[in-house]
Design a protein around this motif. Structure first.
Motif, PDB file in Angstrom:
ATOM      1  N   GLU A   8       0.859  -1.189   0.000  1.00  0.00           N
ATOM      2  CA  GLU A   8       0.000   0.000   0.000  1.00  0.00           C
ATOM      3  C   GLU A   8       0.890   1.231   0.000  1.00  0.00           C
ATOM      4  OE1 GLU A   8      -3.754   0.499   2.358  1.00  0.00           O
ATOM      5  OE2 GLU A   8      -2.571   2.091   3.307  1.00  0.00           O
ATOM      6  N   ARG A  25       0.469   5.300   0.267  1.00  0.00           N
ATOM      7  CA  ARG A  25      -0.491   6.350   0.604  1.00  0.00           C
ATOM      8  C   ARG A  25       0.222   7.701   0.600  1.00  0.00           C
ATOM      9  NH1 ARG A  25      -5.352   6.434   3.292  1.00  0.00           N
ATOM     10  NH2 ARG A  25      -5.167   4.189   3.684  1.00  0.00           N
ATOM     11  N   ILE A  33      -3.215   5.245  -2.665  1.00  0.00           N
ATOM     12  CA  ILE A  33      -4.227   6.196  -2.221  1.00  0.00           C
ATOM     13  C   ILE A  33      -3.637   7.602  -2.308  1.00  0.00           C
ATOM     14  CG2 ILE A  33      -5.711   6.936  -0.315  1.00  0.00           C
ATOM     15  CD1 ILE A  33      -4.413   3.504  -0.038  1.00  0.00           C
ATOM     16  N   ARG A  70      -8.584   5.811  -4.110  1.00  0.00           N
ATOM     17  CA  ARG A  70      -7.848   4.546  -4.032  1.00  0.00           C
ATOM     18  C   ARG A  70      -7.901   3.831  -5.376  1.00  0.00           C
ATOM     19  NH1 ARG A  70      -7.456   0.262   0.395  1.00  0.00           N
ATOM     20  NH2 ARG A  70      -7.228  -1.679  -0.757  1.00  0.00           N
TER      21      ARG A  70
END
Length: 163
Positions: A26, A28, A142, A147
């Motif tokens: 992930e 971000r 994100i 997202r």
């Protein structure tokens, strides 16, 4: 009853005979801090085996390390070699922060400072590809609460995200 039991046991048996290999990354963008916050979730046993092989350290144990600094050094080197990110055409330097174990997974944490805004991210991710021909790397990005996700099947390793 036998048919119901068979329907349950066959899929369970199949998972043990044919394990799956998946990591999740992930990325971000934190606009307030002007940085990218990155986490990678990788099955601990697979990651440990990759590190043992690559760094020729057969006694390496990432769950109960004899020397945490050595494990951190190996993880930092491995992750930054196998996960590369470019933002708006500029290659980024990933800063390894550390790792933690959660159940059967190792979470590795990284960051990139001084990223004011992101319109396009290009990611190259080949984590565990050398070790597992069936490796799948899931990625979630994100930016500004939007997202986007993709799945990379070995040998595919390049993905682009536009915001």
């Amino acid at each position: 009853m036998g048919l119901i039991l068979c329907k349950w046991l066959v899929p369970v048996w199949y998972v043990f005979v044919h394990p799956f290999y998946v990591s999740v990354t992930e990325i971000r963008h934190n606009a307030a801090k002007q940085e990218l916050e990155i986490s990678c979730r990788i099955f601990s046993d697979d990651l440990e085996q990759a590190l043992k092989t690559q760094y020729k350290s057969p006694s390496l144990d990432i769950i109960r390390p004899a020397n945490r600094k050595t494990v951190d050094s190996f993880l930092s080197d491995y992750i930054t070699k196998h996960l590369r990110i470019t933002a708006d055409g500029k290659p980024l330097h990933l800063q390894y922060l550390g790792y933690q174990i959660a159940e059967d997974a190792t979470w590795c944490f990284l960051e990139v400072k001084q990223v004011a805004a992101v319109k396009r991210l290009q990611v190259s991710n080949n984590i565990l590809y050398a070790e597992h021909p069936n490796q799948i790397n899931m990625m979630h990005v994100i930016v500004q609460d939007e997202r986007k996700s993709t799945k990379l099947d070995n040998p595919e390793q390049e993905a682009e995200f536009r915001f």
